[in-house]
Design a protein around this motif. Structure first.
Motif, PDB file in Angstrom:
ATOM      1  N   SER A 114       7.071   2.353  -6.296  1.00  0.00           N
ATOM      2  CA  SER A 114       5.751   3.080  -7.084  1.00  0.00           C
ATOM      3  C   SER A 114       4.895   3.392  -8.389  1.00  0.00           C
ATOM      4  N   GLU A 127      -2.094   7.947  -0.212  1.00  0.00           N
ATOM      5  CA  GLU A 127      -1.792   6.645  -0.278  1.00  0.00           C
ATOM      6  C   GLU A 127      -2.739   6.517  -1.897  1.00  0.00           C
ATOM      7  N   LEU A 132      -0.064   0.432  -4.574  1.00  0.00           N
ATOM      8  CA  LEU A 132       0.293   0.038  -3.593  1.00  0.00           C
ATOM      9  C   LEU A 132       0.280  -1.586  -3.290  1.00  0.00           C
ATOM     10  N   GLN A 136       3.303  -2.800   1.576  1.00  0.00           N
ATOM     11  CA  GLN A 136       2.882  -0.900   1.047  1.00  0.00           C
ATOM     12  C   GLN A 136       1.606  -0.277   2.181  1.00  0.00           C
ATOM     13  N   LYS A 137       1.187  -0.954   2.263  1.00  0.00           N
ATOM     14  CA  LYS A 137      -0.184  -0.459   2.654  1.00  0.00           C
ATOM     15  C   LYS A 137      -0.101   0.182   3.931  1.00  0.00           C
ATOM     16  N   GLN A 141       3.136   6.253   3.850  1.00  0.00           N
ATOM     17  CA  GLN A 141       3.705   5.580   2.748  1.00  0.00           C
ATOM     18  C   GLN A 141       3.680   6.649   1.397  1.00  0.00           C
TER      19      GLN A 141
END
Length: 342
Positions: A114, A127, A132, A136-137, A141
């Protein structure tokens, strides 16, 4: 008054041409040495001798011409190789004297996942500070990215002969022209290299062109060559634990790198993302099984999408010994020469 015949005393003296042969210089009034005529008999004699030798020994002449032609080709090939190597940053050097890190032997590669987009370095575990993708959320993460960075730093801190490379390009258009690799390096810097500043920071750099996991590995090997003048003795990859088979088996085999010198360190995904991650990983592995080098079909399309700013990839200029591997595209492992198979 009678006039005398001929020229008077005030008249110019009569001109007399020099006797004998040769040219005469009118400006200086002196004779010039004549040029010796070419000897046509000598030239004819040389031509006749060459012709006689050819007629008497045609095989020998053919072999001489062939040897001369091969010698010219070899010299041109050597010159071209040296010229290309000079352009790519210097000739191969076993002692690496021309390179910034000649004493380092091992590669530790942290694969980027990322891009950090926040303007504040104190929000690394949020986050919202990272770009993202939808898959990926998940809560926690961002912490997994920090775990990778910390793990890579720790491995290099314990190995004085290791070079740390954060790998990942400018893969997201909406994140702007920022690379995954620079994001990870900046996070490590903001964290004081997790207490290993002096021992690790000077040996931590970036590889900023990779667009997928295979390129993470291949490009980092080439980057290692650029920085040290040699190829790594050992390779350690840091990523998610569920990607171990992809890196340690599929990608390592595609590179032909010895299994006994390849190591993998994995950290877990977040609990809420693990099931979907395992399913997605199985799909990606099947694609790399059919297309080990990611140069065909969906894997190739994915690479194109992950290059929104059309960055020119500099490799293999920095690792000319891998030119054949970089240009290879096929369903079976590359069979050409590789430096680590010697």
């Amino acid at each position: 008054m009678s006039s005398q015949g001929g020229f008077g005393t005030g008249s110019p003296k009569s001109f007399r041409y020099p006797r004998g042969g040769g040219d005469f210089d009118l400006e200086s009034g002196s004779p010039r040495k004549g040029r010796k005529p070419k000897n046509p008999h000598l030239e004819t004699s040389i031509v006749m001798r060459i012709r006689y030798f050819y007629e008497a020994h045609p095989v020998a002449v053919a072999l001489l011409l062939l040897s001369f032609g091969l010698s010219v080709l070899i010299l041109l090939s050597v010159y071209e190789t040296r010229f290309r190597t000079m352009r790519s940053g210097g000739a191969w050097s076993s002692d690496g004297g021309e390179y910034p890190f000649p004493k380092l032997r091992n590669l530790v590669m942290v694969a980027g996942h990322s891009i950090y987009t926040s303007s504040r370095c104190g929000e690394t575990e949020s986050e919202n500070s990272w770009f993202l993708e939808p898959y990926q959320k998940h809560p926690g993460q961002a912490a997994t990215f920090l775990a990778h960075i910390k793990e890579g730093v720790g491995i290099v801190a314990r190995d004085e002969g290791a070079l740390l490379l954060f790998s990942g390009g400018e893969t997201r258009r909406d994140a702007g022209p920022r690379s995954e690799a620079q994001s990870y390096w900046a996070i490590a810097e903001s964290k004081g290299w997790f207490g290993n500043d002096e021992s690790v920071r000077s040996r931590a750099l970036t590889e900023e062109h990779a667009r997928d996991s295979f390129e993470n590995l291949l490009f980092s090997v080439c980057r290692f060559r650029e920085l040290t003048g040699r190829y790594p003795q050992n390779i350690t990859v840091v990523s998610y634990d569920f990607k171990e088979e992809r890196f340690a088996q599929l990608h390592r085999t595609a590179l032909g790198f010895p299994e006994g010198r390849f190591f993998f360190t994995g950290t877990p995904a977040t609990p809420s993302a693990r099931e979907a991650a395992l399913k997605g990983e199985a799909a990606v592995r099947s694609q790399f099984l059919e297309d080990p080098y990611g140069c065909l079909g969906s894997l190739h399309v994915k690479r194109l999408k992950r290059d929104p700013f059309h960055r020119t990839i500099p490799y293999p200029d920095g690792c000319p010994e891998l030119k054949g591997l970089f240009s290879y595209c096929g369903p079976v492992p590359y069979s050409g020469h590789l430096p680590w198979t010697e």
